[in-house]
Design a protein around this motif. Structure first.
Motif, PDB file in Angstrom:
ATOM      1  N   HIS A  93       0.835  -1.194   0.000  1.00  0.00           N
ATOM      2  CA  HIS A  93       0.000   0.000   0.000  1.00  0.00           C
ATOM      3  C   HIS A  93       0.874   1.249   0.000  1.00  0.00           C
ATOM      4  CE1 HIS A  93       0.837  -0.500   4.363  1.00  0.00           C
ATOM      5  NE2 HIS A  93       0.785   0.819   4.379  1.00  0.00           N
ATOM      6  N   ASP A  94       0.306   2.321  -0.504  1.00  0.00           N
ATOM      7  CA  ASP A  94       1.012   3.597  -0.542  1.00  0.00           C
ATOM      8  C   ASP A  94       1.180   4.129   0.887  1.00  0.00           C
ATOM      9  OD1 ASP A  94       1.940   6.091  -2.000  1.00  0.00           O
ATOM     10  OD2 ASP A  94       0.284   6.888  -0.786  1.00  0.00           O
ATOM     11  N   PRO A  95       2.358   4.644   1.241  1.00  0.00           N
ATOM     12  CA  PRO A  95       2.573   5.151   2.606  1.00  0.00           C
ATOM     13  C   PRO A  95       1.610   6.265   2.998  1.00  0.00           C
ATOM     14  CG  PRO A  95       4.671   4.892   1.467  1.00  0.00           C
ATOM     15  CD  PRO A  95       3.593   4.685   0.441  1.00  0.00           C
ATOM     16  N   GLY A  96       1.092   6.983   2.021  1.00  0.00           N
ATOM     17  CA  GLY A  96       0.174   8.074   2.319  1.00  0.00           C
ATOM     18  C   GLY A  96      -1.277   7.651   2.409  1.00  0.00           C
ATOM     19  N   MET A  97      -1.538   6.371   2.282  1.00  0.00           N
ATOM     20  CA  MET A  97      -2.920   5.883   2.340  1.00  0.00           C
ATOM     21  C   MET A  97      -3.518   6.138   3.724  1.00  0.00           C
ATOM     22  SD  MET A  97      -4.255   2.043   1.410  1.00  0.00           S
ATOM     23  CE  MET A  97      -5.976   1.562   1.521  1.00  0.00           C
ATOM     24  N   TYR A  98      -4.794   6.476   3.762  1.00  0.00           N
ATOM     25  CA  TYR A  98      -5.505   6.748   5.018  1.00  0.00           C
ATOM     26  C   TYR A  98      -5.333   5.560   5.961  1.00  0.00           C
ATOM     27  CZ  TYR A  98      -9.466   7.931   8.066  1.00  0.00           C
ATOM     28  OH  TYR A  98     -10.261   8.233   9.145  1.00  0.00           O
ATOM     29  N   PRO A  99      -4.700   5.733   7.130  1.00  0.00           N
ATOM     30  CA  PRO A  99      -4.321   4.605   7.993  1.00  0.00           C
ATOM     31  C   PRO A  99      -5.441   3.628   8.330  1.00  0.00           C
ATOM     32  CG  PRO A  99      -3.245   6.604   8.741  1.00  0.00           C
ATOM     33  CD  PRO A  99      -4.196   7.019   7.652  1.00  0.00           C
ATOM     34  N   PRO A 100      -6.639   4.080   8.738  1.00  0.00           N
ATOM     35  CA  PRO A 100      -7.676   3.088   9.038  1.00  0.00           C
ATOM     36  C   PRO A 100      -8.051   2.223   7.839  1.00  0.00           C
ATOM     37  CG  PRO A 100      -8.249   5.207   9.999  1.00  0.00           C
ATOM     38  CD  PRO A 100      -7.068   5.447   9.103  1.00  0.00           C
ATOM     39  N   ALA A 104      -8.571  -1.862   7.189  1.00  0.00           N
ATOM     40  CA  ALA A 104      -9.952  -2.233   6.875  1.00  0.00           C
ATOM     41  C   ALA A 104     -10.079  -2.899   5.511  1.00  0.00           C
ATOM     42  CB  ALA A 104     -10.842  -0.990   6.923  1.00  0.00           C
ATOM     43  N   PHE A 105      -9.252  -2.494   4.546  1.00  0.00           N
ATOM     44  CA  PHE A 105      -9.410  -2.998   3.181  1.00  0.00           C
ATOM     45  C   PHE A 105      -9.320  -4.516   3.085  1.00  0.00           C
ATOM     46  CE2 PHE A 105      -7.821  -4.047  -1.080  1.00  0.00           C
ATOM     47  CZ  PHE A 105      -8.821  -3.490  -1.853  1.00  0.00           C
ATOM     48  N   PRO A 106      -8.305  -5.159   3.679  1.00  0.00           N
ATOM     49  CA  PRO A 106      -8.256  -6.630   3.592  1.00  0.00           C
ATOM     50  C   PRO A 106      -9.451  -7.304   4.257  1.00  0.00           C
ATOM     51  CG  PRO A 106      -6.139  -5.739   4.289  1.00  0.00           C
ATOM     52  CD  PRO A 106      -7.130  -4.615   4.380  1.00  0.00           C
ATOM     53  N   ILE A 107      -9.996  -6.677   5.296  1.00  0.00           N
ATOM     54  CA  ILE A 107     -11.160  -7.257   5.969  1.00  0.00           C
ATOM     55  C   ILE A 107     -12.384  -7.200   5.069  1.00  0.00           C
ATOM     56  CG2 ILE A 107     -12.723  -7.026   7.940  1.00  0.00           C
ATOM     57  CD1 ILE A 107     -10.379  -5.889   9.523  1.00  0.00           C
TER      58      ILE A 107
END
Length: 217
Positions: A93-100, A104-107
């Motif tokens: 994932h991109d380091p700047g991606m929204y942390p939550p 959550a995405f894999p879930i």
């Protein structure tokens, strides 16, 4: 040069596009459990009900063979979307991606191999069975000209959705968790929704399909 397009029923084209979209989104929606009064069900049931209705409507408008072929072709977007999901999950994932969203995405989109297999098997068998039952009932309670299409659609939906639940939950969770109570709740909800929603939905889509096919190109 002949530039005329081959004849292709407008309803078949539109319904097929919608069908492919519902095949892909059903698994994503299923991550959420929704409460409908006292009933609890995975939200993917709404997309699956649309799949049931669309395949039945196509069987009514264009025949059982066409509807069965559509169900089989549905494996293509289902498998391609599953492969793309695994590819995206494997990429960093991109380091700047929204942390939550990182957690959550894999879930939301991730599924184990066992559940993926369960989804493929239950989809193929239940949707094929839905088309078969709907078409066979035409010779028992209707003439294939729209007579009692709501009843045929409801019966086919109830039976196919029960089979879908048995297959999916058994393959996904047998030996991992108790399945009888989970299966019973899902069955009850799907039967109720099939009774309440499917008669209106299939009547609408069959009428819409006839209207679309009657419109001049």
């Amino acid at each position: 040069m002949n530039t005329d397009l081959p004849a292709f029923p407008r309803s078949l084209f539109i319904f097929s596009v919608l069908y492919g979209g519902m095949v892909c989104i059903a698994g994503v929606l299923g991550v959420k459990q929704v409460a409908l009064g006292p009933l609890a069900v995975e939200a993917g049931i709404f997309a699956f009900l649309l799949l049931v209705v669309l395949s039945s409507a196509i069987a009514e408008l264009h025949g059982q063979k066409t509807a069965t072929l559509l169900v089989r072709l549905g494996f293509i977007p289902l498998l391609v979307s599953a492969a793309l999901i695994q590819l995206v999950l494997a990429l960093p994932h991109d380091p700047g991606m929204y942390p939550p969203a990182v957690d959550a995405f894999p879930i939301v989109v991730g599924q184990g191999a066992r559940m993926m297999m369960a989804g493929l098997i239950s989809y193929g068998i239940s949707q094929t069975l839905n088309v078969l039952i709907f078409a066979k009932l035409a010779g028992q309670v209707g003439s294939g000209e729209g007579k009692l299409v709501w009843l045929r659609g409801m019966i086919a939906s109830i039976i196919s959705q029960v089979i879908d639940t048995v297959l999916f939950i058994t393959i996904s969770f047998l030996g991992a968790r108790p399945i009888v109570e989970l299966m019973a709740g899902q069955m009850l909800t799907k039967v109720v929704l099939s009774i309440v929603l499917v008669p209106f939905m299939i009547t609408f889509f069959v009428k819409l399909g006839r209207w679309l096919d009657a419109r001049p190109l």
